[in-house]
Design an enzyme around this catalytic site. Sequence first.
Site, short mmCIF file in Angstrom:
data_model
loop_
_atom_site.label_atom_id
_atom_site.label_comp_id
_atom_site.label_asym_id
_atom_site.label_seq_id
_atom_site.Cartn_x
_atom_site.Cartn_y
_atom_site.Cartn_z
N THR A 14 0.83 -1.21 0.00
CA THR A 14 0.00 0.00 0.00
C THR A 14 0.86 1.26 0.00
O THR A 14 0.66 2.17 -0.81
CB THR A 14 -0.90 0.00 1.25
OG1 THR A 14 -1.58 -1.25 1.29
CG2 THR A 14 -1.89 1.12 1.26
N VAL A 15 1.85 1.31 0.88
CA VAL A 15 2.62 2.55 1.03
C VAL A 15 3.63 2.71 -0.12
O VAL A 15 3.72 3.78 -0.73
CB VAL A 15 3.34 2.59 2.40
CG1 VAL A 15 4.09 3.91 2.57
CG2 VAL A 15 2.32 2.43 3.54
N GLU A 131 9.50 9.52 9.34
CA GLU A 131 8.23 10.18 9.65
C GLU A 131 7.03 9.24 9.49
O GLU A 131 6.10 9.24 10.30
CB GLU A 131 8.03 11.41 8.75
CG GLU A 131 6.77 12.19 9.01
CD GLU A 131 6.75 12.84 10.39
OE1 GLU A 131 7.49 13.80 10.60
OE2 GLU A 131 5.99 12.38 11.26
N VAL A 134 5.50 6.64 12.37
CA VAL A 134 4.70 6.99 13.54
C VAL A 134 3.45 7.75 13.12
O VAL A 134 3.52 8.85 12.59
CB VAL A 134 5.51 7.85 14.54
CG1 VAL A 134 4.68 8.13 15.79
CG2 VAL A 134 6.81 7.17 14.90
N GLY A 136 1.22 7.46 10.74
CA GLY A 136 0.91 7.69 9.31
C GLY A 136 1.12 9.11 8.85
O GLY A 136 2.26 9.60 8.77
N ILE A 138 0.36 11.94 10.20
CA ILE A 138 0.49 13.02 11.20
C ILE A 138 1.98 13.38 11.32
O ILE A 138 2.79 12.52 11.65
CB ILE A 138 -0.06 12.57 12.57
CG1 ILE A 138 -1.52 12.13 12.45
CG2 ILE A 138 0.09 13.68 13.59
CD1 ILE A 138 -2.14 11.64 13.75
N GLY A 189 -9.78 -5.05 6.31
CA GLY A 189 -8.35 -4.97 5.97
C GLY A 189 -7.57 -4.08 6.92
O GLY A 189 -6.47 -3.64 6.61
N GLU A 192 -3.01 -5.79 10.85
CA GLU A 192 -1.69 -6.18 10.33
C GLU A 192 -1.72 -7.68 10.05
O GLU A 192 -2.57 -8.40 10.59
CB GLU A 192 -0.62 -5.91 11.39
CG GLU A 192 -0.48 -4.46 11.83
CD GLU A 192 0.32 -3.61 10.85
OE1 GLU A 192 1.12 -4.17 10.09
OE2 GLU A 192 0.14 -2.38 10.85
N LYS A 207 5.66 2.79 18.17
CA LYS A 207 5.57 4.21 17.82
C LYS A 207 5.91 5.09 19.03
O LYS A 207 6.65 6.08 18.91
CB LYS A 207 4.15 4.54 17.32
CG LYS A 207 3.81 3.81 16.02
CD LYS A 207 2.32 3.89 15.72
CE LYS A 207 1.97 3.08 14.48
NZ LYS A 207 0.53 2.88 14.29
N1 HSE Z 1 -1.85 -1.02 12.03
C1 HSE Z 1 -1.63 0.35 12.33
C2 HSE Z 1 -2.89 0.95 12.89
C3 HSE Z 1 -1.18 1.17 11.15
O1 HSE Z 1 -3.92 0.29 12.96
O2 HSE Z 1 -2.84 2.09 13.30
C4 HSE Z 1 0.25 0.98 10.84
O3 HSE Z 1 1.05 1.25 11.95
#
Ligand code: HSE
Length: 430
Positions: A14-15, A131, A134, A136, A138, A189, A192, A207
């Site tokens: 995805t990323v 960045e 932690v 996403g 933000i 989805g 993880e 994080k």
């Molecule tokens: N699985 C994480 C969450 C996103 O639900 O916030 C990725 O760190």
Amino acid sequence: MNEPLRIGVAGLGTVGAGVVRLLQQNADMITKRAGRPIHVVAVNARDKEKARGFSFEDIEWNDDAASLASHRDIEVFVELIGGDEGVAKVAVEKAIQSGKHVVTANKALLAIHGHAMAEAAETAAVTLRFEAAVAGGIPVVKALTESLAGDRIKQVYGVMNGTCNYILTKMESTGKDYQDIFDEARDLGYLEADPKLDVGGIDAGHKLALLASIAFGNRVDFRGMDIEGIEQITFEDIQLAGDMGYRIKLLGIARMSERGLEQRTQPCLVPKDSPPGWIENATNIVVLEGEETGQVFLQGAGAGQGPTSTAVLGDLIDIARGRRISTFGQAASSLTKATPVQDGRDVAYYVRLRILDEPGALAKIAAAFGDAGVSIHRLRQYGRRIDDVSATVLIVTYQTSRQKIKHSLTAVRQSGMTIKPIVSIRIEDV
Ligand code: HSE
């Protein structure tokens, strides 16, 4: 035109796919802001055939992440594979040794090996940025490392796992049990590949450990953190906590005191009208509390392609601009080894008991708390239940130590007045 910044991207999930897509889609804007184009030289992923929503024209395919990491034509290695060991670790180490800058979204890797990697990056005179690892989209790493670098940070806390927050808020709004909403989250989805990372509090803990390192200047210490997941939280507790003016959140909180570093990620009761208390669904919030600045709230999307890829782009644009910032905001050699503090500061506790509904029962329970030196702030008995012999009693204590609450709960059990396990949850007055 200035020389392009040449990058290699490993991991096209995805990323990773989002990063390449946005670099192509917003090439003009990014070039203007970075002062030079950012050019994807090569990519690596497990499955070459999969459609990924970007053009492969002019992009070389590389079958091996570690060999991409040392590719002679790249300056920056972007690691979006994930995992704290294996391919991701080998590739990042190789990239650093090969003199490449590294941008990663891998919180697990840095929470465990971050200090060693930051040292290695400094020795190799390269930049290691994270960045996107932690919360996403933000921009909290930048906020701490740059904007608040001049302030002494008192505490960092927040809701940093969207999946857990989704599960807890959905349980609250639907009255469904944990397992039902967990299944829904999996179908959406959100989870993880290893769900324990989310619901076991580990992802949020990774994080928090990274933020604590920047905030307090300590070597990242994930292993020193107190971690508990949300698997044991019931709708009954969410509802009863709500009755008392609280919500249950998976809260990450880190504070430094003379005794050392307190880091905990666990379900807590927080006031409904506090910043963590107002966060719904998969949203994240991070609160940075500085001595001079006071509270700074950062709220937004903690996951997803757009937000997380944008965070990666921010780091890449910094590197393209020639900005060099130490991984944890100061030289790795100046980060201290903090003493982990397990007990931390005194807090109030929420205690739910099922007691035998008979004369003297409450007196014995109250005595168990009193004898352990724990003062009761509020107590509420709910009407008799189905079995007709027991009742639910909810107690909110005044602030007390973990040791004292432990002693009082042992005494409550020994009183013989309770049936079923006792539930106790910290109340964080944030
Ligand atoms: N699985 C994480 C969450 C996103 O639900 O916030 C990725 O760190």
